[in-house]
Design an enzyme around this catalytic site. Structure first.
Site, PDB file in Angstrom:
ATOM      1  N   LYS A  92      -4.706   4.089 -12.327  1.00 54.18           N
ATOM      2  CA  LYS A  92      -3.217   4.112 -13.243  1.00 54.18           C
ATOM      3  C   LYS A  92      -3.520   4.312 -14.614  1.00 54.18           C
ATOM      4  O   LYS A  92      -3.284   5.249 -15.312  1.00 54.18           O
ATOM      5  CB  LYS A  92      -2.691   2.862 -12.887  1.00 54.18           C
ATOM      6  CG  LYS A  92      -2.024   2.958 -11.518  1.00 54.18           C
ATOM      7  CD  LYS A  92      -1.265   1.736 -11.195  1.00 54.18           C
ATOM      8  CE  LYS A  92      -1.194   1.623  -9.538  1.00 54.18           C
ATOM      9  NZ  LYS A  92      -2.254   1.559  -8.739  1.00 54.18           N
ATOM     10  N   ASN A 137      -6.688  19.352 -45.113  1.00 55.16           N
ATOM     11  CA  ASN A 137      -7.429  19.211 -43.817  1.00 55.16           C
ATOM     12  C   ASN A 137      -6.714  19.488 -42.304  1.00 55.16           C
ATOM     13  O   ASN A 137      -5.367  19.066 -42.384  1.00 55.16           O
ATOM     14  CB  ASN A 137      -8.309  17.943 -43.612  1.00 55.16           C
ATOM     15  CG  ASN A 137      -9.284  17.811 -44.462  1.00 55.16           C
ATOM     16  OD1 ASN A 137      -9.677  18.789 -45.226  1.00 55.16           O
ATOM     17  ND2 ASN A 137      -9.457  16.576 -44.918  1.00 55.16           N
ATOM     18  N   SER A 141      -7.570  14.153 -48.241  1.00 59.04           N
ATOM     19  CA  SER A 141      -8.901  13.506 -48.496  1.00 59.04           C
ATOM     20  C   SER A 141      -8.724  12.545 -49.502  1.00 59.04           C
ATOM     21  O   SER A 141      -8.012  12.698 -50.576  1.00 59.04           O
ATOM     22  CB  SER A 141     -10.117  14.541 -48.846  1.00 59.04           C
ATOM     23  OG  SER A 141     -11.041  13.754 -49.331  1.00 59.04           O
ATOM     24  N   GLU A 198      -7.975  19.339 -35.250  1.00 57.27           N
ATOM     25  CA  GLU A 198      -9.061  18.770 -34.813  1.00 57.27           C
ATOM     26  C   GLU A 198      -9.085  17.580 -33.695  1.00 57.27           C
ATOM     27  O   GLU A 198      -9.615  17.313 -32.850  1.00 57.27           O
ATOM     28  CB  GLU A 198      -9.840  18.047 -36.214  1.00 57.27           C
ATOM     29  CG  GLU A 198     -10.411  19.193 -37.175  1.00 57.27           C
ATOM     30  CD  GLU A 198     -10.937  18.443 -38.291  1.00 57.27           C
ATOM     31  OE1 GLU A 198     -11.033  17.431 -38.539  1.00 57.27           O
ATOM     32  OE2 GLU A 198     -10.903  19.504 -39.209  1.00 57.27           O
ATOM     33  N   LYS A 227      -8.280  19.130 -51.112  1.00 54.99           N
ATOM     34  CA  LYS A 227      -8.549  19.211 -49.783  1.00 54.99           C
ATOM     35  C   LYS A 227      -7.268  19.256 -49.019  1.00 54.99           C
ATOM     36  O   LYS A 227      -6.241  18.458 -49.123  1.00 54.99           O
ATOM     37  CB  LYS A 227      -9.523  18.217 -48.968  1.00 54.99           C
ATOM     38  CG  LYS A 227     -10.846  18.525 -49.595  1.00 54.99           C
ATOM     39  CD  LYS A 227     -11.589  19.206 -48.622  1.00 54.99           C
ATOM     40  CE  LYS A 227     -12.139  18.477 -47.449  1.00 54.99           C
ATOM     41  NZ  LYS A 227     -13.336  18.900 -46.683  1.00 54.99           N
ATOM     42  N   THR A 264     -15.881  39.237 -30.322  1.00 51.69           N
ATOM     43  CA  THR A 264     -16.643  38.615 -29.172  1.00 51.69           C
ATOM     44  C   THR A 264     -17.836  38.075 -30.038  1.00 51.69           C
ATOM     45  O   THR A 264     -18.322  38.499 -31.056  1.00 51.69           O
ATOM     46  CB  THR A 264     -17.109  39.899 -28.277  1.00 51.69           C
ATOM     47  OG1 THR A 264     -17.677  40.826 -29.045  1.00 51.69           O
ATOM     48  CG2 THR A 264     -15.859  40.676 -27.756  1.00 51.69           C
ATOM     49  N   HIS A 265     -18.460  37.086 -29.420  1.00 53.95           N
ATOM     50  CA  HIS A 265     -19.539  36.196 -29.888  1.00 53.95           C
ATOM     51  C   HIS A 265     -19.090  35.732 -31.614  1.00 53.95           C
ATOM     52  O   HIS A 265     -20.009  35.640 -32.149  1.00 53.95           O
ATOM     53  CB  HIS A 265     -20.865  37.206 -29.731  1.00 53.95           C
ATOM     54  CG  HIS A 265     -20.963  37.826 -28.824  1.00 53.95           C
ATOM     55  ND1 HIS A 265     -21.798  37.314 -27.652  1.00 53.95           N
ATOM     56  CD2 HIS A 265     -20.846  39.038 -28.112  1.00 53.95           C
ATOM     57  CE1 HIS A 265     -22.095  38.102 -26.581  1.00 53.95           C
ATOM     58  NE2 HIS A 265     -21.185  39.285 -27.010  1.00 53.95           N
ATOM     59  N   ASN A 317       0.760  -1.364   0.009  1.00 52.35           N
ATOM     60  CA  ASN A 317       0.090  -0.052   0.078  1.00 52.35           C
ATOM     61  C   ASN A 317       0.883   1.433   0.016  1.00 52.35           C
ATOM     62  O   ASN A 317       0.672   1.986  -0.879  1.00 52.35           O
ATOM     63  CB  ASN A 317      -0.905  -0.050   1.178  1.00 52.35           C
ATOM     64  CG  ASN A 317      -1.835  -1.027   1.259  1.00 52.35           C
ATOM     65  OD1 ASN A 317      -1.972  -1.874   0.285  1.00 52.35           O
ATOM     66  ND2 ASN A 317      -2.659  -1.357   2.188  1.00 52.35           N
TER      67      ASN A 317
HETATM   68  N1  ARG Z   1      -1.779  -3.199  -7.505  1.00 53.16           N
HETATM   69  C1  ARG Z   1      -2.179  -2.419  -6.423  1.00 53.16           C
HETATM   70  C2  ARG Z   1      -2.651  -0.856  -6.792  1.00 53.16           C
HETATM   71  O1  ARG Z   1      -2.384  -0.624  -7.657  1.00 53.16           O
HETATM   72  C3  ARG Z   1      -1.099  -2.323  -5.467  1.00 53.16           C
HETATM   73  C4  ARG Z   1      -1.597  -2.253  -4.101  1.00 53.16           C
HETATM   74  C5  ARG Z   1      -1.945  -3.586  -3.523  1.00 53.16           C
HETATM   75  N2  ARG Z   1      -2.278  -3.620  -2.146  1.00 53.16           N
HETATM   76  C6  ARG Z   1      -3.001  -4.649  -1.716  1.00 53.16           C
HETATM   77  N3  ARG Z   1      -3.151  -4.649  -0.480  1.00 53.16           N
HETATM   78  N4  ARG Z   1      -3.657  -5.351  -2.478  1.00 53.16           N
HETATM   79  O2  ARG Z   1      -3.285  -0.353  -5.957  1.00 53.16           O
END
Ligand code: ARG
Length: 465
Positions: free
Chosen positions: A325, A285, A277, A290, A283, A155-156, A110
């Site tokens: 993540k 583009n 295109s 975009e 064209k 503006t606008h 953790n």
């Molecule tokens: N893969 C977990 C995460 O990204 C890592 C921490 C996991 N801890 C646990 N007690 N399972 O958060």
């Protein structure tokens, strides 16, 4: 499957559960941060007498070897491990034996994952800020080169008053400058080390958390072990700053798309940054602009996703947080890519100065100045506003402009008009008389450019280099 736990289990994990739970497919991205954190942890454990010098040396050598082998392509991070932490630890034990089993003393995944994600994000804050700064340099150059490139201000999306390209680019300089400063703030606020917080309640080993923090370049250790493992605020702040960067890029893209259209014709995007295109041979583009505008959505998505993930989580660590993540990585890579491409497109874009100036002269962009002229002759502004309104209406009926009318025609509308009206409503006069701080006249712009230059010279990134 290779996992770090199992002692209390009597059955194998179901394959589907294992895959659903695993994070190795994406947390492999921070293997270097994981190893860097583990080295700092081992060095601290030895200083505190928890590891012997020999054990520490073997661990550091083993970890360094893993890093080099992964980098060099000799060691593959495979899906047989649950996460990057298990991969590194299992490899270490394979390499150095018993000493490797001691690395995790006084540590939990953790606080380990909290550290890894922070180290990764901290580096990316700097990388994004570098890209933002690259764009600021391009904007400053455009400002310096276009002090008298006149164009209509809107503006606008209606022509309003004339400005210059330098002034317009200066607006974006301010926006991206704020982005840079936001990143600086985030860096400062997040730069505290969570390692040593354990699973949630610290540890009974005599760790020196301040020492670990200093080894990893942090200001100091975090102050509450539960918060340390449960905090993803820095990521939310970063994604929010990234969303703002994208919002700015998207507005800028929208303008470039308009300016590049046949109707405006203000700019021509370089061939290297345009696409064709498959059916219409004529064209060219503005796909890059975009796409940048379009990719804004997925960065906002990452922000909303993590805000939603975090909103119902009780203290301290919960597995929901593993969801921090993938979308973050994607958002960070997206923003870096967009900034680099946009900068390249802007640098190589041609501005059609004549077209812009001609456009600025049409559409009564000098109407405010005509009213101000009458004010100068003693007419109260509200009356002057009405007079010029009637003047514009009669010009529209005659399909002409204010400066094309004869003095007699002007005097019919107001006896206060004199010969000097023609100079007062010239494009150059309209711009150059705007001398207030932050206004488009060359004089005011030179001051602004000075401040922009100083900002870049004193870049906060220089301290981080
Ligand atoms: N893969 C977990 C995460 O990204 C890592 C921490 C996991 N801890 C646990 N007690 N399972 O958060």
């Amino acid at each position: 499957m290779a996992q770090l736990w199992g002692g209390r289990f009597t059955k194998e994990t179901d394959q589907l559960v294992y895959r659903f739970n695993a994070s190795i497919s994406f947390d492999r991205k921070f293997y270097e941060e994981d190893i860097e954190g583990s080295i700092a942890h081992a060095v601290m454990l030895e200083k505190q007498g928890i590891l012997t010098e020999d054990e520490k040396n073997r661990i550091v050598k083993g970890l360094t070897g893993i890093r080099e082998d992964v980098k060099g392509g000799r060691l593959e991070i495979t899906d047989e491990y649950e996460d990057i932490h298990s991969f590194v630890e299992a490899n270490l034990i394979q390499r150095i034996g018993e000493a490797g089993k001691k690395l995790h003393t006084g540590r939990s995944r953790n606080d380990q994952v909290a550290l890894d994600m922070k180290l990764y994000t901290r580096a990316e804050v700097v990388h994004v800020a570098e890209e933002v700064e690259g764009l600021l340099h391009t904007l400053l150059t455009l400002m310096e080169e276009n002090l008298d490139t006149y164009m209509p201000g809107f503006t606008h999306l209606q022509k309003a008053q004339p400005v210059t390209l330098a002034h317009h680019m200066g607006a974006y300089f301010e926006m991206f400058k704020r982005d840079s400063l936001r990143l600086k703030d985030i860096y400062g606020r997040m730069n505290y080390c969570p390692l040593g917080s354990g699973a949630l309640a610290g540890t009974t080993y005599p760790l020196d958390r301040g020492y670990t923090a200093s080894l990893l370049g942090f200001e100091g250790p975090t102050l509450n072990s539960m918060d340390s493992v449960a905090d993803r605020d820095y990521l939310i702040e970063f994604l929010s700053a990234l969303s703002t960067v994208m919002m700015h890029l998207s507005r800028f893209s929208e303008e470039i798309i308009l300016w590049n259209s046949n109707e405006y014709g203000f700019v021509e995007i370089d061939d290297a940054y345009s696409t064709g295109s498959s059916i219409m041979p004529q064209k060219k583009n503005p796909d890059i602009a975009e796409l940048v505008r379009g990719k804004t959505g997925r960065v906002y998505g990452a922000l909303v996703s993590i805000l939603t993930t975090m909103k119902g989580i009780p203290l301290a660590y919960n597995k929901d947080m593993q969801e921090d993540k993938e979308l973050s990585f994607d958002a960070i890579d997206t923003v870096k890519g967009c900034l680099a491409l946009f900068n390249g497109m802007l640098k190589t874009m041609k501005f059609r100065r004549k077209v812009m100036a001609e456009s600025a002269m049409k559409g009564f962009t000098n109407a405010t100045d005509a009213a101000d002229y009458l004010v100068g002759k003693g007419v109260p502004f509200r009356d002057a506003h009405g007079i010029i309104g009637r003047l514009v209406l009669s010009c529209i009926e005659k399909n002409t402009s204010i400066d094309a009318l004869s003095l007699e025609e002007l005097k019919e509308i107001s006896p206060f008009f004199e010969e000097d009206i023609y100079d007062a409503v010239r494009l150059e006069t309209c711009v150059e008389k705007r001398l207030t701080a932050g206004a488009p006249s060359q004089e005011a712009m030179k001051e602004a450019i000075c401040a922009c230059r100083t900002f870049l010279e004193r870049s906060w990134l220089k301290e981080k280099a």
